[in-house]
Design a protein around this motif. Structure first.
Motif, PDB file in Angstrom:
ATOM      1  N   ASP B  44      -1.513   0.104  10.087  1.00 48.85           N
ATOM      2  CA  ASP B  44      -0.907  -0.789   8.985  1.00 48.85           C
ATOM      3  C   ASP B  44      -2.240  -0.756   8.325  1.00 48.85           C
ATOM      4  OD1 ASP B  44       1.281  -1.125  10.348  1.00 48.85           O
ATOM      5  OD2 ASP B  44       1.025  -2.717  11.738  1.00 48.85           O
ATOM      6  N   TYR B  45      -1.718  -0.302   6.676  1.00 48.14           N
ATOM      7  CA  TYR B  45      -2.552  -0.796   5.769  1.00 48.14           C
ATOM      8  C   TYR B  45      -2.290  -1.915   5.006  1.00 48.14           C
ATOM      9  CZ  TYR B  45      -4.704   3.153   7.606  1.00 48.14           C
ATOM     10  OH  TYR B  45      -5.135   4.805   8.060  1.00 48.14           O
ATOM     11  N   ASP B  46      -3.055  -2.570   4.178  1.00 51.76           N
ATOM     12  CA  ASP B  46      -3.047  -3.541   3.089  1.00 51.76           C
ATOM     13  C   ASP B  46      -2.018  -3.122   1.896  1.00 51.76           C
ATOM     14  OD1 ASP B  46      -3.323  -5.904   4.396  1.00 51.76           O
ATOM     15  OD2 ASP B  46      -5.253  -4.685   4.858  1.00 51.76           O
ATOM     16  N   CYS B  47      -2.625  -1.705   2.158  1.00 51.13           N
ATOM     17  CA  CYS B  47      -2.636  -1.702   0.263  1.00 51.13           C
ATOM     18  C   CYS B  47      -2.448   0.385   0.846  1.00 51.13           C
ATOM     19  CB  CYS B  47      -3.259  -1.785  -0.577  1.00 51.13           C
ATOM     20  SG  CYS B  47      -2.989  -1.118  -2.256  1.00 51.13           S
ATOM     21  N   SER B  72       5.874  -2.675   5.852  1.00 57.66           N
ATOM     22  CA  SER B  72       5.748  -3.465   4.268  1.00 57.66           C
ATOM     23  C   SER B  72       4.588  -3.196   4.666  1.00 57.66           C
ATOM     24  CB  SER B  72       5.994  -4.965   4.712  1.00 57.66           C
ATOM     25  OG  SER B  72       5.303  -5.147   5.567  1.00 57.66           O
ATOM     26  N   ASP B  73       3.882  -2.223   4.516  1.00 55.01           N
ATOM     27  CA  ASP B  73       2.472  -2.198   3.274  1.00 55.01           C
ATOM     28  C   ASP B  73       2.509  -1.933   1.150  1.00 55.01           C
ATOM     29  OD1 ASP B  73       2.736  -0.488   6.219  1.00 55.01           O
ATOM     30  OD2 ASP B  73       0.722   0.473   5.468  1.00 55.01           O
ATOM     31  N   ASN B  74       1.624  -2.140   1.353  1.00 57.07           N
ATOM     32  CA  ASN B  74       1.983  -2.355  -0.450  1.00 57.07           C
ATOM     33  C   ASN B  74       1.317  -0.849  -0.867  1.00 57.07           C
ATOM     34  OD1 ASN B  74       2.670  -5.183  -0.621  1.00 57.07           O
ATOM     35  ND2 ASN B  74       0.531  -5.237  -0.065  1.00 57.07           N
ATOM     36  N   VAL B  75       2.746  -0.231  -1.908  1.00 54.57           N
ATOM     37  CA  VAL B  75       2.097   1.492  -1.867  1.00 54.57           C
ATOM     38  C   VAL B  75       2.208   0.853  -3.488  1.00 54.57           C
ATOM     39  CG1 VAL B  75       3.172   3.951  -2.176  1.00 54.57           C
ATOM     40  CG2 VAL B  75       3.270   2.171  -0.193  1.00 54.57           C
ATOM     41  N   ILE B  76       1.399   1.625  -4.315  1.00 51.90           N
ATOM     42  CA  ILE B  76       1.072   1.885  -5.771  1.00 51.90           C
ATOM     43  C   ILE B  76       0.619   3.438  -5.587  1.00 51.90           C
ATOM     44  CG2 ILE B  76      -0.722   1.435  -7.467  1.00 51.90           C
ATOM     45  CD1 ILE B  76      -1.566  -0.557  -6.415  1.00 51.90           C
ATOM     46  N   ILE B  77       1.693   4.021  -6.282  1.00 54.91           N
ATOM     47  CA  ILE B  77       1.755   5.619  -6.805  1.00 54.91           C
ATOM     48  C   ILE B  77       0.596   5.428  -8.036  1.00 54.91           C
ATOM     49  CG2 ILE B  77       3.013   7.726  -7.775  1.00 54.91           C
ATOM     50  CD1 ILE B  77       5.675   5.669  -6.212  1.00 54.91           C
ATOM     51  N   ASP B  92      12.388   2.310  -6.024  1.00 58.94           N
ATOM     52  CA  ASP B  92      13.495   2.784  -5.596  1.00 58.94           C
ATOM     53  C   ASP B  92      13.249   2.975  -3.863  1.00 58.94           C
ATOM     54  OD1 ASP B  92      15.450   2.123  -6.789  1.00 58.94           O
ATOM     55  OD2 ASP B  92      17.199   3.540  -6.214  1.00 58.94           O
ATOM     56  N   LEU B  93      12.353   3.081  -3.526  1.00 54.29           N
ATOM     57  CA  LEU B  93      11.745   3.455  -2.587  1.00 54.29           C
ATOM     58  C   LEU B  93      10.947   3.001  -2.048  1.00 54.29           C
ATOM     59  CD1 LEU B  93      11.601   7.653  -2.210  1.00 54.29           C
ATOM     60  CD2 LEU B  93      13.242   5.835  -1.001  1.00 54.29           C
ATOM     61  N   GLY B  94      10.477   1.945  -2.367  1.00 51.08           N
ATOM     62  CA  GLY B  94      10.098   0.706  -1.694  1.00 51.08           C
ATOM     63  C   GLY B  94       8.560   0.497  -2.849  1.00 51.08           C
ATOM     64  N   ALA B  95       7.728   1.363  -3.317  1.00 47.88           N
ATOM     65  CA  ALA B  95       6.535   1.536  -3.531  1.00 47.88           C
ATOM     66  C   ALA B  95       6.702   0.391  -5.127  1.00 47.88           C
ATOM     67  CB  ALA B  95       6.589   2.582  -4.973  1.00 47.88           C
ATOM     68  N   ASP B  96       5.266  -0.544  -4.892  1.00 47.87           N
ATOM     69  CA  ASP B  96       5.118  -1.638  -5.578  1.00 47.87           C
ATOM     70  C   ASP B  96       4.412  -1.481  -7.000  1.00 47.87           C
ATOM     71  OD1 ASP B  96       4.542  -3.657  -3.420  1.00 47.87           O
ATOM     72  OD2 ASP B  96       4.498  -1.760  -2.560  1.00 47.87           O
ATOM     73  N   ASP B  97       4.217  -0.209  -7.130  1.00 49.30           N
ATOM     74  CA  ASP B  97       3.512  -0.250  -8.486  1.00 49.30           C
ATOM     75  C   ASP B  97       3.277   0.708  -8.711  1.00 49.30           C
ATOM     76  OD1 ASP B  97       3.195  -0.471 -11.116  1.00 49.30           O
ATOM     77  OD2 ASP B  97       1.380  -1.857 -10.403  1.00 49.30           O
TER      78      ASP B  97
END
Lengths: 421, 225
Positions: B44-47, B72-77, B92-97
């Motif tokens: 698990d990662y925070d980001c 629910s890891d935060n993802v920044i593409i 859409d796939l749940g990335a945050d930024d």
């Protein structure tokens, strides 16, 4: 000159020559035949008269044509022996016509009872001038009739035959590379037109391939540049955070970072251009241009203050545009940025928004810009080192995409008039 | 705080790692699709910083996998492609930024901290340093619990500087953050100075425990006094 008329011109000249030559030959031949027949008749008549004279000597005393068509006169032997039959054209007074008319006359000599006589027999002849006149008129009518029918045939038949050609021509006239789908040539059974259609389609396909290839190349190249740029800029940023850096080194690194940022901007502008041209933008919406202006002017205030340029904004109505919101902002931004960057100290920028258009006027250099070149890529007039030279090219691409008209003029400042009609 | 960098360009990965370690994050990395997938599934990662174009597969598939695993890891593409389609698919796939290369380190920092804040503080969107406390939702500033009114730009500048405290913030990065990315071609970004000057004065007058220092033509740095 239209193809139709072009062929008609040559046809009419050729026909004229052919008909004239034909008329001359026909006339000569016909006349020849007439003389031949007349002369044969006269020769026959001569023999009949001589035979008759042998039976009836009163004929020998007929020395005047008068009511008949021969005369006989006695001549000396010496002359008679030299005389040969001659057919000549001559004139004779015709009572009915009350004029001298051409006649064919046979002059001959014969011997009867050891005396020599000269015999002249005449036959009435065609009136040559009348004949020529008749012939001329009928030929003129024939000529006109032929031209008229050719014209009709040309108009109906050729127009029908050439239809695929004109269809293709019309499509080519309005064709724009990268904007239109492929041509749709008209169906045709004519081999030449089929080949023309094929050749044109092939040519356009090749051009399109090249065009798309080049666009794709710019896009790919720009994308490929992003990562190395990111590495360079970020590495330098980390470097500047090192403790042991002195001021001179930091300045130098700062300048390199700025140069790389310039490269990034250039790259982004190129990408933007190809995206606009490839129509990779989201759907249109009703964009409130007045609001876009107000927001952006607020964003640009600090920059304008720094450049000592005053921005004034006036609206004479509400302007909406159906376009991508993002592109609308880029569109307005580029005008605004341009007006501020290419300005003078204590200069001004004046924005007027109307219901269907807006105008941006700014002070700046006193030299009007070249209308034809101002929207081209990399047309840098000033020595502003931070401009990419792509701002107005992007404006042009956006206006082309949405059919917005943009015009530059110079009168007490540089005017950009943008019309959404 | 554990962060995973999924990026095939090792040099870029290294720079990001160094920068994040300065912020005391625990950084792990993966440079191809399969090793990335392994790590994403196992830990698990925070980001997660996720590049889309990876050897062996697409970053979007990793996103899909995360979604399937209900993580629910935060993802920044982070992508070289400024593509709206990828962006929408990613979000859409749940990335945050979604961050387009090239970016400034300060910007990446700000984005990471923004997604972490959303996760960690139970929806409380605040940043604090010394006696300075910024509420990013209400856009209010408290200095030693005394409110101080800032204009929009001053507030944005201060937020960005606080998030990147003790780091050198490039002035281009600051200008793009606060004035929007419309401000390119703008004379070396010297124009941002007047807002910074006002902000500095306000901070000083109200006894803030921080100061914004200029760094030789490069940018600014927020230091704790």
């Amino acid at each position: 000159m239209k193809l139709l008329n072009h062929t008609l011109k040559y046809l009419s000249i050729t026909l004229f020559v052919i008909i004239s030559v034909w008329a001359a030959i026909f006339y000569i031949n016909m006349l020849d035949e007439v003389y031949d027949s007349l002369d044969d008749g006269l020769d026959n008549y001569k023999l009949l008269i001589i035979n008759k004279a042998g039976e009836d000597s009163t004929i020998l005393s007929k020395t005047e044509f008068a009511e008949s068509n021969y005369e006989i006169r006695e001549i000396p032997e010496a002359i008679a022996l030299q005389r040969k039959d001659t057919h000549v054209d001559t004139l004779m007074y015709m009572v009915n016509e009350e004029d001298y008319e051409p006649v064919r006359m046979l002059t001959s000599a014969f011997r009867m009872n050891n005396r020599y006589y000269e015999l002249k027999v005449i036959a009435s002849m065609v009136e040559e001038d009348d004949l020529i006149e008749d012939l001329l008129y009928s030929l003129i009518w024939l000529y006109l009739a032929m031209i008229a029918s050719i014209l009709l045939v040309n108009n109906f038949l050729l127009r029908k035959t050439w239809k695929p050609f004109y269809v293709l021509l019309e499509q080519l006239r309005v064709f724009k590379l990268g904007k239109d789908p492929m041509l749709t040539p008209a169906e045709t059974k004519v081999k030449e037109f089929k080949e023309l259609n094929e050749a044109v389609s092939l040519l356009i396909n090749r051009s399109l391939e090249t065009y798309h290839g080049q666009k794709q190349f710019i896009e790919n190249a720009s994308h490929e540049l992003q990562t190395p740029l990111a590495i360079s800029i970020n590495k330098l940023e980390l470097l500047t955070e090192k403790e042991d850096m002195d001021e001179a080194n930091l300045m130098a690194i700062g300048q390199v970072i700025q140069t790389l940022e310039r490269l990034t901007r250039l790259n982004k502008s190129l990408l933007l251009l190809s995206k606009i041209e490839n129509k990779q933008f989201q759907e249109n919406e009703r964009v409130d241009i007045n609001a876009v202006f107000k927001n952006l002017i607020e964003e640009f205030t600090d920059f304008a203050d720094y450049k000592n340029v005053t921005i004034s904004y006036q609206e004479h109505g509400q302007l909406y545009a159906d376009m991508s919101k993002n592109l609308a902002e880029i569109f307005v931004t580029n005008f605004l940025k341009n007006a501020i960057v290419h300005n003078v100290s204590n200069g001004w920028v004046q924005i007027t928004v109307n219901p269907t258009s807006f105008t941006i006027t700014n002070s700046g250099s006193d030299v009007p810009l070249d209308k034809d070149k101002v929207f081209q890529r990399f047309q840098k007039k000033s020595n502003e080192k931070n401009t990419t030279g792509l701002g107005l090219a992007i404006v042009k691409a956006i206006s082309d995409l949405y059919g917005i008209s943009v015009a530059y003029s110079y009168k007490d400042g540089h005017h950009m008039t943008v019309s959404f009609e | 705080m554990k962060i995973l960098i999924i990026e095939d360009e090792t040099e870029l990965m290294e720079v990001i790692r160094q920068s994040l370690e300065k912020e005391n994050f625990l950084v792990e990395s993966a440079s191809d699709f399969h090793s990335a997938l392994d790590k994403v599934i196992s830990f698990d990662y925070d980001c997660i910083l996720l590049d889309i174009m990876l050897p062996g597969g697409s970053g979007l598939d990793i996103l899909q996998e995360l979604k399937n695993l209900d993580k629910s890891d935060n993802v920044i593409i982070i992508s070289a492609k400024d593509s709206l389609e990828d962006k929408l698919t990613g979000l859409d796939l749940g990335a945050d930024d979604y961050l387009t290369k090239p970016f400034h380190i300060a910007e990446l920092n700000a984005r990471i901290k923004s997604v972490l804040r959303r996760k960690s503080f139970g929806g409380k969107n605040t940043v604090e340093v010394a006696n300075v406390k910024l509420d990013l939702d209400d856009r209010t500033l408290l200095i030693s619990n005394e409110p101080l009114i800032l204009n929009r730009k001053e507030f944005d500048i201060l937020t960005y500087m606080v998030v990147n405290k003790n780091r050198l913030v490039n002035k281009t990065s600051l200008a793009e953050r606060v004035w929007g990315d419309h401000m390119d071609e703008a004379d070396d970004y010297e124009f941002i100075y007047s807002q910074i000057k006002n902000l500095r004065k306000k901070l000083k007058d109200h006894g803030a425990g921080v100061e914004i220092q200029a760094v030789y033509g490069l940018g600014y740095k927020l230091v704790i006094l």
